[in-house]
Design a protein around this motif. Sequence first.
Motif: not given
Length: 630
Positions: A130-137
């Motif tokens: 869970s250290r990986y994540a997606l971000a919205t520009p």
Amino acid sequence: MTEKKLSYRITFVLLITGLLIMLTGFIAADTAQADEIIPEEEIMSLNDIEPGMEGTGLTVFSGVEVDEFDFEVIDVLPDYQQGQDLILVYLSGEKIEEAGGVASGMSGSPLYVDDRIIGAISYGWAESDSRYALATPVEPMLELLADEEADPGSGMEELPEMKTPLITAGLSGRSQERLEADLEDFFMTDFEVVPGSDEPRMEPEEYPELEPGSAISVKLARGDVTIASIGTMTYRQDDEILAMGHPFTHRGNVDFFLGQAHISSIIPGDMPFKLGSPLPQPIGRIDQDRLAGISGGIDHYPDIVPLNIEVEDEDREVKNSIDVQIIDDEDLLISLPGLISLETLDSTLDRIGRGTAETTVRVMANELQEVVLRRDNMYYSQHDIAARSLEDLQVIMDIISNNPFQDAGLFDIEYSVTVREEDQVALLQEAEIKEDEAEIKPGDELDISVKLRPYRQEKKELEYTIELPDDINPGPASLSISGGPTRDYRPVDTDEFADEDLSASVEGFTDLEPMLLEFVELPQYNDLVMEVYPGYPGIPHWEEEEDVEEEPEPEERPAPDEEEEPEEEPEQEEITPEEVDEEERIREVESTDYVLEGELYIDFTISDDNSREVEDDELPEEDDDNGESR
């Protein structure tokens, strides 16, 4: 080249040039609009973001203070889901390690590279690192401030979105369990109901300044019951804010409470989450709920409908009063008043079981001539009196929320109930009309005896009177004696109108107010309803004939093959209670001390004042088979 061809070519070039100028103008306008929202030097365009870049994120891990964490850009994912670009990042740092990775509630945490914002954390994966994540520009998020009619977007089903924690305070047990089911159609996103609190940890003047990374709350209801979600603010420009980086409900134009939140801790696990509490005092409103996030303003507040609930346990002498402000959204108002009332009943009674309840529902609406509508009733249940007593409240809210005619302009809801364990229920066992049936005529008063059998008690006899109109038709009639509403009420189903003109009538109605009035004026469950259903005019009586000297000659009978077919008697169509005009109803409604069960019918005959009984020797003579009188 001919002059004509040259003219066409010049015209074509001018058109293309004009279109390019217009397009350049549009691009310049969009750029200028973006620059008005946030200076260009403060943002990093998606085109400039590269794998390997490192930066800093902001969020609240505990309390209300904003802390930093580190991240690295792993990749840029253009058109990841139906036109939505996302950024894959890896989070690190002491706070992230303690939390176990990205947590629900961190959505909206802003990410900076070289002090320039690139976007906000929005999605994560469960049962993985869970250290990986997606971000919205940041660019599509800024469009929420620039364009209030931004496209809501789609495709949420396949994104690895972190479930939105929906925190409830003041709900427990079955009320909290039902909330998740009731809100499934309201939320277009994944959410999870979790218990929380809404206790004031600080006075409003002690609230910290709202800044990027601050913990925010979005509330659907506030007061003695709170229903809210916690997220993180991404960006603020004056009194406008952006947050979450993904939808809350994904309903587009909305009107929710905006507030701040206190974070107790981040709970580690397969999908860590922020455990926190919304601060009670709202600071503004959320008005956009789109794919790229939510936006709103400070010091502007949503429209609300106050709900007041008063519950009394008469046996234990316990009273409870609840006040809640609910967002003025019909999809919420159809369920939340009943659900919050159930919680208030359960917590006051501290039991689920039998009993009798006396209820009053009172609603106020600006768009109705009868601004205040009131409905009183009495209920009995052997198993769950709390749930049973909510019927009127739920039906009224269903009519108001689902009617196809108009917005009622609802601005106040009050529900009060007194409960006792006593079995105040009785069976309608016997009934009789005391008059001699042969003497019942139009205009008479019928004396009626009704015998009730209260639960495990001796019979009780009650006496009533019902007056027959002077113009009632003589002949057979029926007296119905029943308890409660004499006809079922079926709430409006809006699916019936999906392909219909909404100006058409619904079950005979053309407006909201008559629908509400018909329901609130129905008899109560403790009412004894006596109603006479007259039949059609009876067969005509023989007219009295004057004496004549000569006997009438017998009629000549036709030959067998010439016999006339007997005339068919006209069919007498049965009139049902629903078809009787309200003004013509012959009905008396009497209140009793019991919820009444059962229904009785008494058939009787109404004599004709203008007729008399015909003696046998006055009947006209009939011919025998030989044509002779007899």
